[in-house]
Design a protein around this motif. Sequence first.
Motif, mmCIF file in Angstrom:
data_model
loop_
_atom_site.group_PDB
_atom_site.id
_atom_site.type_symbol
_atom_site.label_atom_id
_atom_site.label_comp_id
_atom_site.label_asym_id
_atom_site.label_seq_id
_atom_site.Cartn_x
_atom_site.Cartn_y
_atom_site.Cartn_z
ATOM 1 N N LEU A 97 0.826 -1.203 0.000
ATOM 2 C CA LEU A 97 0.000 0.000 0.000
ATOM 3 C C LEU A 97 0.861 1.253 0.000
ATOM 4 C CD1 LEU A 97 -2.819 1.415 0.394
ATOM 5 C CD2 LEU A 97 -2.378 1.219 2.868
ATOM 6 N N GLY A 98 0.533 2.197 -0.866
ATOM 7 C CA GLY A 98 1.228 3.476 -0.896
ATOM 8 C C GLY A 98 0.374 4.575 -0.296
ATOM 9 N N VAL A 99 1.011 5.489 0.448
ATOM 10 C CA VAL A 99 0.305 6.597 1.090
ATOM 11 C C VAL A 99 1.184 7.844 1.025
ATOM 12 C CG1 VAL A 99 -0.857 7.400 3.179
ATOM 13 C CG2 VAL A 99 -0.720 4.954 2.722
ATOM 14 N N ASP A 105 0.146 9.565 8.668
ATOM 15 C CA ASP A 105 -0.129 9.466 10.106
ATOM 16 C C ASP A 105 -1.570 9.036 10.360
ATOM 17 O OD1 ASP A 105 0.800 10.140 12.959
ATOM 18 O OD2 ASP A 105 -1.044 11.307 12.776
ATOM 19 N N HIS A 106 -2.516 9.660 9.655
ATOM 20 C CA HIS A 106 -3.928 9.329 9.835
ATOM 21 C C HIS A 106 -4.206 7.881 9.439
ATOM 22 C CE1 HIS A 106 -8.208 9.248 9.594
ATOM 23 N NE2 HIS A 106 -8.274 9.406 8.293
ATOM 24 N N VAL A 107 -3.704 7.460 8.288
ATOM 25 C CA VAL A 107 -3.953 6.094 7.816
ATOM 26 C C VAL A 107 -3.342 5.074 8.769
ATOM 27 C CG1 VAL A 107 -3.425 4.432 5.978
ATOM 28 C CG2 VAL A 107 -4.212 6.748 5.391
ATOM 29 N N ILE A 108 -2.107 5.337 9.207
ATOM 30 C CA ILE A 108 -1.402 4.382 10.070
ATOM 31 C C ILE A 108 -2.025 4.307 11.456
ATOM 32 C CG2 ILE A 108 0.795 3.936 11.246
ATOM 33 C CD1 ILE A 108 2.185 5.073 8.724
ATOM 34 N N ARG A 109 -2.403 5.434 12.015
ATOM 35 C CA ARG A 109 -2.925 5.448 13.373
ATOM 36 C C ARG A 109 -4.414 5.095 13.469
ATOM 37 N NH1 ARG A 109 0.201 8.136 17.248
ATOM 38 N NH2 ARG A 109 2.048 9.188 16.426
ATOM 39 N N ASP A 110 -5.214 5.584 12.505
ATOM 40 C CA ASP A 110 -6.659 5.537 12.659
ATOM 41 C C ASP A 110 -7.369 4.482 11.824
ATOM 42 O OD1 ASP A 110 -6.331 7.766 14.317
ATOM 43 O OD2 ASP A 110 -6.533 9.152 12.635
ATOM 44 N N ILE A 111 -6.714 3.958 10.800
ATOM 45 C CA ILE A 111 -7.394 3.024 9.902
ATOM 46 C C ILE A 111 -6.768 1.632 9.921
ATOM 47 C CG2 ILE A 111 -8.038 2.579 7.493
ATOM 48 C CD1 ILE A 111 -8.120 5.609 7.076
ATOM 49 N N SER A 214 10.966 19.472 0.506
ATOM 50 C CA SER A 214 11.049 18.307 1.376
ATOM 51 C C SER A 214 9.909 17.338 1.091
ATOM 52 C CB SER A 214 10.975 18.746 2.851
ATOM 53 O OG SER A 214 10.899 17.633 3.710
ATOM 54 N N PRO A 215 10.175 16.026 1.202
ATOM 55 C CA PRO A 215 9.091 15.042 1.086
ATOM 56 C C PRO A 215 8.250 14.968 2.363
ATOM 57 C CG PRO A 215 11.156 13.932 1.553
ATOM 58 C CD PRO A 215 11.492 15.386 1.359
ATOM 59 N N SER A 216 8.676 15.677 3.408
ATOM 60 C CA SER A 216 8.019 15.602 4.710
ATOM 61 C C SER A 216 6.974 16.707 4.871
ATOM 62 C CB SER A 216 9.050 15.704 5.834
ATOM 63 O OG SER A 216 8.410 15.915 7.078
ATOM 64 N N ASN A 217 5.742 16.311 5.091
ATOM 65 C CA ASN A 217 4.682 17.285 5.351
ATOM 66 C C ASN A 217 4.946 18.047 6.640
ATOM 67 O OD1 ASN A 217 1.941 18.350 4.720
ATOM 68 N ND2 ASN A 217 1.426 17.369 6.649
ATOM 69 N N GLN A 278 -12.781 3.974 2.857
ATOM 70 C CA GLN A 278 -13.982 4.767 2.571
ATOM 71 C C GLN A 278 -14.747 5.126 3.842
ATOM 72 O OE1 GLN A 278 -16.155 2.320 -0.179
ATOM 73 N NE2 GLN A 278 -14.547 2.390 -1.721
ATOM 74 N N GLN A 279 -14.791 4.198 4.765
ATOM 75 C CA GLN A 279 -15.582 4.425 5.974
ATOM 76 C C GLN A 279 -14.904 5.330 6.980
ATOM 77 O OE1 GLN A 279 -16.284 0.452 7.406
ATOM 78 N NE2 GLN A 279 -17.263 -0.182 5.494
ATOM 79 N N ARG A 280 -13.570 5.319 7.013
ATOM 80 C CA ARG A 280 -12.890 5.985 8.130
ATOM 81 C C ARG A 280 -11.951 7.107 7.722
ATOM 82 N NH1 ARG A 280 -12.799 0.456 9.120
ATOM 83 N NH2 ARG A 280 -14.242 -0.158 10.757
ATOM 84 N N PHE A 281 -11.806 7.344 6.417
ATOM 85 C CA PHE A 281 -10.856 8.398 6.022
ATOM 86 C C PHE A 281 -11.429 9.757 6.349
ATOM 87 C CE2 PHE A 281 -8.318 11.211 3.506
ATOM 88 C CZ PHE A 281 -7.066 10.606 3.493
ATOM 89 N N ARG A 282 -10.636 10.567 7.022
ATOM 90 C CA ARG A 282 -11.020 11.926 7.394
ATOM 91 C C ARG A 282 -9.829 12.850 7.151
ATOM 92 N NH1 ARG A 282 -15.046 9.535 7.599
ATOM 93 N NH2 ARG A 282 -16.645 9.416 9.194
ATOM 94 N N LEU A 283 -10.107 14.098 6.896
ATOM 95 C CA LEU A 283 -9.040 15.096 6.796
ATOM 96 C C LEU A 283 -8.673 15.603 8.175
ATOM 97 C CD1 LEU A 283 -10.021 17.182 3.676
ATOM 98 C CD2 LEU A 283 -8.219 15.503 3.888
#
Length: 283
Positions: A97-99, A105-111, A214-217, A278-283
Amino acid sequence: MTAILDIELIRTFHAVARLGKFSGAAQQLHKSPAAVSVHIQRLEAVAGGRLLNRDNQAVSLTALGKRLLISTTELLATHDRVLADLHGTQLAGRIMLGVPDEYADHVIRDILPTFTAAWPNVILELKTAPSYALREQVQRGKLQAAVLTLPKGQRQAGEVLVTTTPVWVAAIHASASLTEPLALAVHAPQCPYRQVMLQALRQSGRRVRIVLESPSNQAVKACVEAGLAISLIDRGRVTKDMRILSDLPVIPDHEVVFMRSEASYTEEAIDLLGEAMQQRFRL
């Protein structure tokens, strides 16, 4: 008769609330817009009031809708965890999976923790990179799936997770006047925001200098908050140490998309990962 919250109605409601459009929710849920509308009407009857304000452009949550969204988020997640627990050990596989960094951070922690708990025999391998680089790797089959940010209307495949509004930001304490050349903090090449911001400024005749690449947000945000540069970020990610700039070119909305490789469309594990996104992605 006691009122009952139907999980399917709740799932439809969450899709409409997340995407802001009945048509987008219908596409994501593989239902007709009319069926989505009926689901919302049935849920409003149970809730006892209107959940959504509707106009020709989009929908927004009423006060009752906001309450229902918050109170049913964990209910929906719990339902899916219980269902997955009944069948989770029967599914095995490996997903690459690419992110993009800004959503990692959101994908790794919350999904992903909920997903891996439900499907313990599915192995996840993650890669972070700019969106255009990830798209290319998905198209070449080097990644099975990826979360991407793309300019709205340029999506050729994949399912929309959420629509984003890019805004120009500076430090809260920065001078109201912007002198040229404009100091910029930009992401690495192949980032959609980097490309669109440089193109917009060039077309407006503004002179620029890049203070940070930078590649870092987190590095980009730190550079902005320190007052060293301005940048372009999602409106929903503006921090208390930033202010939105209104005198720079307006940037069109973008979409966060879950994209899959051609070969992955027969893989159930990626179907389930896409549903979790789809169910859990949030900004």
